[in-house]
Design a protein around this motif. Structure first.
Motif, short mmCIF file in Angstrom:
data_model
loop_
_atom_site.label_atom_id
_atom_site.label_comp_id
_atom_site.label_asym_id
_atom_site.label_seq_id
_atom_site.Cartn_x
_atom_site.Cartn_y
_atom_site.Cartn_z
N PHE A 67 0.80 -1.23 0.00
CA PHE A 67 0.00 0.00 0.00
C PHE A 67 0.84 1.29 0.00
N ASN A 68 1.86 1.35 0.89
CA ASN A 68 2.75 2.53 0.96
C ASN A 68 1.99 3.84 1.17
N LEU A 69 0.93 3.79 1.97
CA LEU A 69 0.20 5.01 2.30
C LEU A 69 0.93 5.78 3.40
N PHE A 70 0.65 7.07 3.50
CA PHE A 70 1.18 7.88 4.59
C PHE A 70 0.24 7.67 5.79
N TYR A 71 0.79 7.07 6.85
CA TYR A 71 -0.06 6.67 7.97
C TYR A 71 -0.50 7.83 8.84
N ASN A 72 0.12 8.98 8.69
CA ASN A 72 -0.29 10.16 9.46
C ASN A 72 -1.30 11.01 8.71
N MET A 73 -1.74 10.55 7.54
CA MET A 73 -2.69 11.31 6.72
C MET A 73 -3.99 10.55 6.53
N THR A 74 -5.08 11.29 6.36
CA THR A 74 -6.36 10.68 6.02
C THR A 74 -6.31 10.12 4.60
N ALA A 75 -7.32 9.32 4.27
CA ALA A 75 -7.42 8.79 2.90
C ALA A 75 -7.46 9.93 1.89
N LEU A 76 -8.23 10.98 2.21
CA LEU A 76 -8.33 12.11 1.29
C LEU A 76 -6.98 12.79 1.10
#
Length: 247
Positions: free
Chosen positions: A91-100
């Motif tokens: 996934f490599n999402l930023f975990y401190n940010m919302t989905a938006l």
């Protein structure tokens, strides 16, 4: 090169120390192609994808994007990656940010779009992948399948010319695989140019216009899904597909 060819890989080689992982890889991608790369673990599939996205620097050969070698100094890697997006296994999402905000960050920082335009684009793509109800959720509040759908929306928000998927379902629980594959199936019907590394053979057979079978760092066989899945020419391809075909 014909006008329809977006990406061309020529004599690509990648070594890690003395280990040659990719050996003289040649293939091309035309606009609207859905190319599935299949093969056993360790055959070089993910390394090929990472070279195409310049996450790994090729040891030799060329990767031409609209006829221009991306390894040359003329092309900024960040500009190239804005046009050739990637969805990762984990996934490599930023975990401190919302989905938006995960879906807005690239369009704001790389494409320099204003906040309102970025928000609208992000909302459109989150809705497209069925995640519009979760725009304020952070990744830890989402299932793996939901996180991967946000990651796909984030990649789509950049409106890339080619979208790469590196084993997009391999980190998911079995019950979540279907929801992610359904999103990719939909994208494949919309004329997007996709390169997908996958172990999901039925999905590869059904969704692709072009199948590449890799073994031991080389392209062993390639062709239409009908050619590869119904009439493979190489014994190694037949052996790899035996369980799937017999099932």
């Amino acid at each position: 090169m014909s006008a329809a060819t977006i990406l061309e890989v020529r004599h690509l080689v990648k070594s890690f120390g003395g280990n040659e992982v990719l050996k003289d890889i040649d293939f091309s991608i035309k606009k609207g192609d859905v190319t599935c790369i299949i093969g056993a673990s360790g055959s070089g599939k993910s390394t090929l994808l990472r070279c195409i996205n310049m996450l790994e620097i090729p040891t030799g050969g060329e990767i031409l994007f609209h006829g221009e070698d991306i390894a040359s100094q003329k092309i900024r890697v960040s500009d190239y990656r804005a046009k050739v997006g990637m969805v990762f296994q984990n996934f490599n999402l930023f975990y401190n940010m919302t989905a938006l905000n995960n879906c807005m960050v690239g369009t704001r920082r790389v494409l320099k779009k204003d906040k309102e335009t970025s928000r609208k684009t992000a909302m459109d793509y989150l809705d497209k992948v069925g995640m519009s109800l979760f725009i304020n959720a952070r990744p830890r509040q989402l299932s793996g399948g939901q996180q991967q759908r946000v990651a796909i929306a984030r990649a789509l928000a950049m409106e890339p010319e080619i979208l790469l998927f590196d084993e997009p379902t391999s980190a998911l629980d079995p019950q979540m695989v279907g929801e992610v594959l359904a999103v990719i199936r939909k994208l494949a019907t919309e004329g997007l140019t996709l390169i997908i590394v996958t172990h999901e053979m039925a999905f590869a057979r059904d969704v692709s216009s072009h199948v590449v079978y890799m073994q031991d760092g080389v392209i062993w066989e390639e062709g239409s899904p009908e050619q590869i899945f119904q009439n493979p020419q190489k014994q190694e391809t037949k052996d790899f597909l035996t369980r799937f075909i017999n099932g």
